[in-house]
Enzyme design. Structure first.
Site, PDB file in Angstrom:
ATOM      1  N   ALA A  55       0.698  -1.321  -0.143  1.00 29.51           N
ATOM      2  CA  ALA A  55       0.139   0.142   0.079  1.00 29.51           C
ATOM      3  C   ALA A  55       0.945   1.083  -0.100  1.00 29.51           C
ATOM      4  CB  ALA A  55      -0.944   0.055   1.097  1.00 29.51           C
ATOM      5  N   ALA A  56       2.084   1.207  -0.501  1.00 34.11           N
ATOM      6  CA  ALA A  56       2.924   2.280  -0.330  1.00 34.11           C
ATOM      7  C   ALA A  56       2.409   3.514  -1.343  1.00 34.11           C
ATOM      8  CB  ALA A  56       4.475   2.002  -0.864  1.00 34.11           C
ATOM      9  N   GLY A  57       2.092   3.329  -2.393  1.00 33.81           N
ATOM     10  CA  GLY A  57       1.176   4.148  -3.355  1.00 33.81           C
ATOM     11  C   GLY A  57       0.269   4.983  -2.886  1.00 33.81           C
ATOM     12  N   ASP A  58      -0.825   3.966  -2.154  1.00 35.31           N
ATOM     13  CA  ASP A  58      -1.860   4.499  -1.599  1.00 35.31           C
ATOM     14  C   ASP A  58      -1.662   5.493  -0.470  1.00 35.31           C
ATOM     15  OD1 ASP A  58      -3.467   3.019  -3.178  1.00 35.31           O
ATOM     16  OD2 ASP A  58      -3.443   1.263  -1.745  1.00 35.31           O
TER      17      ASP A  58
END
Length: 313
Positions: free
Chosen positions: A255-258
């Site tokens: 979930a880094a981009g989120d």
């Protein structure tokens, strides 16, 4: 209904996560390690992260789930993060969406999503939830729900005067009329290449200006290229800047981009200038990859502020 500072429109999934030594090849069966069921979905991940990061707690989620225990768990997870879920609709005819995720030791992952109720989100749902966008400073969108619903939600956010931020994931080509509604487009490297009909490749800071300008030519007012551990690159019609990332020990990049998008939206909704907002988003994303899971990995505001203070010191 309390006026939100940030509205997130998008998907809600239950994530089934298995840790593996390496990602299996096609046709291969491998034994995995630890298994967890973790609330996820790109929209819900961003809403949850925003709820944890926002100082005023005014974050609202617009989306669709089934009538099943997964839906209850997903809404409870968001509510625990301070997110208003009153505009998450329950669909009777289809189950809540799920994602099957394999995470290897390096932190890299492989994901298959069964959209379920996310595919039922329709322009009519957006119209029913129109009050959710009124007064919002930022509106955040992704592409795990039908494109016509995304477009309707973006029009609602644009009409309400919100800053519209589109995370173009999962990657696909997008119509010009939708991109014209985008204030800030936030692709990662592969998503940027797909939007430009190019072969996905690793993007360096040296290459970022040309790619960002090409993306802006498609319609968005500004572009933030997410460059993984390198950081990010910002481009609008007045300035361009590279913002370095943070060095951390990677556990899971799910979930880094989120988390980055949530951090950016929260910072801008709270009035941060672009350079400060981008650094805040980088810090939130860096902390998220040090933990397993999607929503479970999102850091609190206190953690991000302390992390930046230590890095500045």
């Amino acid at each position: 209904m309390q006026i939100p500072s940030l509205v997130v429109t998008g998907s809600l999934n239950m994530d089934f996560v298995v840790q593996v030594d390496r990602l299996p090849a096609p046709g291969e069966t491998t034994l995995g390690g630890n298994f967890q069921m973790i609330p996820g979905g790109k929209g819900a991940n961003q809403a949850c992260a925003a709820g944890k990061l926002a100082t005023n707690g005014r974050v609202r989620m617009v989306g669709c789930v089934g009538l099943d225990p997964f839906a209850d768990h997903l809404k409870a997870s968001l509510a625990a993060a301070g997110v208003d879920v009153s505009t998450v609709r329950a669909a009777r005819q289809t189950p809540t969406g799920v994602a099957l995720i394999w995470v290897e030791k390096s932190g890299q992952n492989s994901i298959v999503v069964a959209p379920g109720a996310n595919a039922m989100l329709a322009p009519g749902d957006i119209e029913s939830a129109h009050a959710a966008y009124e007064g919002a400073r930022c509106a955040l969108f992704q592409l795990e729900t039908p494109l016509e619903a995304v477009a309707a939600a973006m029009r609602a956010g644009h009409k309400a005067g919100a800053l519209t931020i589109l995370d173009p994931a999962p990657a696909r080509r997008l119509p010009a009329e939708l991109l014209a509604l985008v204030d800030i487009l936030t692709p990662n490297e592969s998503e940027a290449c797909i939007l430009l009909d190019r072969v996905p490749t690793r993007v360096t800071f040296a290459e970022a200006p040309e790619i960002a300008r090409a993306l802006r030519a498609l319609g968005p007012k500004a572009v933030v290229l997410k460059l993984g551990d390198q950081g990010c690159f910002y481009s609008d019609d007045q300035r361009e800047l590279a913002v370095q990332g943070f060095t951390v020990e990677v556990v899971d990049t799910t979930a880094a981009g989120d988390t980055f998008n949530a951090g950016l939206a929260v910072a801008l909704a709270e009035g941060f200038e672009i350079p400060t907002a981008l650094r805040f988003a980088n810090a939130a994303a860096a902390l998220s990859v040090t933990r397993l899971g999607a929503q479970a990995s999102a850091p609190s505001r206190e953690e991000v502020d302390a992390f930046i203070a230590r890095s500045d010191g």
